[in-house]
Design an enzyme around this catalytic site. Structure first.
Site, PDB file in Angstrom:
ATOM      1  N   GLU A 146       0.832  -1.260  -0.148  1.00  0.00           N
ATOM      2  CA  GLU A 146      -0.126   0.017  -0.002  1.00  0.00           C
ATOM      3  C   GLU A 146       0.952   1.344   0.078  1.00  0.00           C
ATOM      4  OE1 GLU A 146      -3.415  -1.926   2.957  1.00  0.00           O
ATOM      5  OE2 GLU A 146      -2.450   0.296   3.328  1.00  0.00           O
ATOM      6  N   ASP A 200      -4.718   8.897  10.797  1.00  0.00           N
ATOM      7  CA  ASP A 200      -3.477   8.483  11.181  1.00  0.00           C
ATOM      8  C   ASP A 200      -2.838   8.798  12.503  1.00  0.00           C
ATOM      9  OD1 ASP A 200      -2.873   6.718   8.613  1.00  0.00           O
ATOM     10  OD2 ASP A 200      -3.065   8.579   7.615  1.00  0.00           O
ATOM     11  N   TYR A 248     -10.799  -4.376   4.206  1.00  0.00           N
ATOM     12  CA  TYR A 248      -9.690  -3.883   5.254  1.00  0.00           C
ATOM     13  C   TYR A 248     -10.575  -3.988   6.568  1.00  0.00           C
ATOM     14  CZ  TYR A 248      -5.863  -1.069   7.108  1.00  0.00           C
ATOM     15  OH  TYR A 248      -4.745  -0.215   7.646  1.00  0.00           O
TER      16      TYR A 248
END
Lengths: 397, 258
Positions: free
Chosen positions: B44, B55, B169
């Site tokens: 990725e 994040d 995911y």
């Protein structure tokens, strides 16, 4: 307003947030849908707004300013006189009453100038909820008084050092915190931004401003104003001041953005003028950004307007031509801050002073039988030290 | 175009994440090649965003290193073109919606298809908004990889995984990216819920950094995704990272169940 689907204002709005938050945001939307039509909830909210926050706020005729400017008659909607000193309390009471109904025991909030943080900390004390406020480090420095107020009220304040250390980064940090703890926590977003249902919900809670103002001006003068003028960062006081006049097509709706050191510099936050459509902070709206879509650093003397985006409903109102948006520089806002203090004996927030500055330009262009309502979104005690610094005056004792 | 099914065929997949341009573009290409050679089944590539709200600090720091190295979306595509001359490892992008929107959805996935990038993970593009992008990506043969989290209820999982055939995911924990020593979510239950509705492979990410975790998560899902731990190695070793990355990937690979 024509809506394509719930949470959309024309092409703008939506729910562009991580899946970690979607279930909670959907739960919130469902709860809001239920309670907004619940007479008991609305009665409880009205009691809080009236008895605790001091509503309805006054619509004050500014006689000296009207005469001095020599044009339109100027009225101020006095949101600065609300408990905690700004319009922010209207939304906070609504959201936190809703959060309580949802069983939440903890709230988090972002804040720029600190007015929304103070309002959230205040209502958290009132309702016995835990409260944490996220505030950019630049803002905790320039709004130190409000940081201490929040601490007095029992809230924990996090100074955020990432990015530009301002409102945008405070929103990022609050969203991250919410994503890690949704079970007992509600995120009290302070403006008409973020994912659906926030832009709609915050607008509804703030629309009390124009509901009162419309009735008050009709009562006082028997006619509608020629224009409503309000400052715009994310856009909550402006949408609240505009909302009940949207269908009155002859009433101009004017939002005043922070042009900082000028819209042709990189030291500004005039999103309508210098931004373009993008996707950020949960919404498709307009943002100041570079060619790739990286969100740009922005600047304003006013921490509350120092934000690179604007609420999606404002972009829709602009694109459909219903509302106008103008830039007001730091210099103009500071001049207006001093002008209204000397002329009317009102020390207003430097955010609100952006609207006052535009009223100074607009009033002389209108006839004496026309009316301007300017929303004084907050009071300026918090800004006195910063204005002194701006003027190079040392007030440390 | 790489079929992502091959990534998961007959083995548990090890998926590695790097930030494009971290610590600079030449070193980043070397790192991707090293990861592929050491046995990563899919890489990725994160396109840095100014405000990466999903994040944690490790990836935020990598984004800043990449910006210091002059990262732009155009340079990220140049990086992939350079990488493609050296390895055919399957690739996907991970980035935020605004960067794809500004590049133009159609142009973005046209470039992806040209460079054999099989799809994109876009954390701020949930089910409610993905129809704005998914049909365009699919017209170019690319996948939009959806995320399922510990708070996603079963009826919502059913909608998310419908008509998705890249991979799913699976977010191991609430919050943001970053290594975690304890992953508390009942992932057996979460993956079982997903498998009720689809045969599309699942890969678990968020927090995984040790071989023990790889073994444990690999037993639950069809693959594991490691981001912050790899980005940490790059942050620590800079241009010397490739050998350290290879050692790390080999150890993680070895820990995965057959």
């Amino acid at each position: 307003m024509q809506k394509i689907k719930p949470g959309r204002f024309g092409n703008f709005g939506g729910q562009y947030i991580p899946e970690t938050l979607m279930t909670e945001v959907n739960r919130l939307a469902a709860a809001y849908d239920h309670y907004k039509n619940d007479p008991d909830f609305q009665a409880e909210l009205t009691t809080l707004l009236n008895d605790y926050a001091g509503r309805p706020s006054r619509l004050y005729y500014a006689k000296r300013m009207s005469e001095d400017l020599g044009g339109a008659q100027i009225y101020f909607k006095r949101e600065d006189l609300n408990h905690t000193g700004s319009h922010k309390i209207n939304n906070v009471l609504g959201q936190m009453l809703l959060a309580q109904k949802m069983g939440k025991t903890r709230v988090i909030a972002e804040t720029g100038a600190g007015q929304h943080g103070v309002a959230t900390a205040t209502v958290a004390a009132l309702m016995g909820m835990e409260c944490e406020v996220f505030m950019g480090k630049v803002d905790t420095d320039r709004q130190a008084l409000n940081v201490y107020r929040m601490k007095l009220l029992g809230a924990k304040v996090h100074a955020i050092t990432t990015g530009t250390g301002t409102l945008k980064d405070a929103v990022n940090a609050a969203m991250q915190e919410w994503a890690s703890r949704v079970d007992d926590t509600h995120y009290v977003i302070g403006s008409t931004m973020g994912p659906h249902p926030f832009p709609t919900m915050v607008r509804d809670f703030q629309s009390v401003i124009s509901r009162e103002a419309r009735a008050q001006i009709l009562e006082a003068t028997g006619k509608l104003p020629a224009a409503i003028v309000a400052c715009v960062g994310g856009g909550s006081n402006a949408i609240g001041a505009f909302y009940n006049f949207i269908n009155d097509k002859d009433v101009r709706l004017i939002g005043c953005e922070a042009a900082g050191k000028g819209v042709n510099t990189d030291q500004q936050a005039a999103t309508m003028e210098t931004g373009r459509t993008g996707i950020f902070h949960g919404m498709k709206s307009r943002f100041i950004q570079d060619g790739d879509g990286q969100i740009a650093p922005v600047y304003s003397i006013s921490a509350g307007l120092d934000y690179p985006g604007i609420g999606p409903e404002h972009v829709h109102l602009a694109e459909t031509g219903r509302a106008e948006y103008v830039g007001v520089t730091d210099d103009e806002a500071v001049d207006a801050f001093e002008y209204i203090a000397k002329e009317e004996g009102i020390i207003c927030a430097v955010e609100s002073a952006h609207a006052v500055a535009y009223v100074q330009k607009l009033a002389p262009q209108l006839a004496k039988d026309q009316i301007i309502i300017c929303n004084l979104s907050g009071r300026g005690d918090k800004d006195v030290a910063a204005i002194a610094r701006y003027r190079g005056v040392d007030i440390h004792d | 175009m790489t079929n992502l099914k091959t990534v998961f065929a007959n083995k548990k997949a090890f998926i590695a994440f790097v930030v494009a341009g971290d610590p600079d573009f030449a070193a980043c290409a070397d790192n991707i090649v090293a990861l592929a050679e050491a046995g990563a089944d899919l890489v990725e590539i994160g396109i840095p965003f100014s405000d990466p709200v999903a994040d944690g600090p490790v990836i935020q720091a990598a984004d800043l290193r990449a910006f210091a190295a002059g990262s732009t979306t155009a340079k990220v595509f140049e990086l992939v073109a350079a990488v493609r001359k050296r390895t055919q490892v399957p690739l996907v992008f991970l980035t935020y919606c605004n960067l794809v929107y500004q590049y133009d959805y159609d142009k973005f996935f046209t470039r992806c298809a040209e460079l054999d990038v099989a799809g994109a993970i876009i954390p701020d593009l949930p089910l409610e908004e993905r129809d704005e992008v998914k049909p365009i990506a699919e017209a170019h043969g690319c996948h939009i990889i959806p995320l399922v989290t510990p708070t996603t209820p079963p009826e919502r999982i059913a909608k998310i995984v419908a008509n998705v055939d890249g991979f799913i995911y699976v977010v191991s924990s609430m919050g943001i990216t970053g290594t975690r020593d304890n992953i508390k979510t009942d992932l057996n239950q979460l993956v079982a819920n997903i498998r009720k509705y689809t045969t599309t492979p699942t890969a678990i990410g968020f927090g995984i950094h040790t071989p023990e975790q790889a073994a444990q998560m690999g037993a639950v899902a069809d693959g594991v995704i490691v981001g912050s731990a790899i980005v940490d190695i790059i942050g620590q070793y800079g241009r010397e990272a490739p050998t350290h990355l290879q050692d790390y990937v080999k150890a993680m690979r070895a820990a995965l169940p057959e």
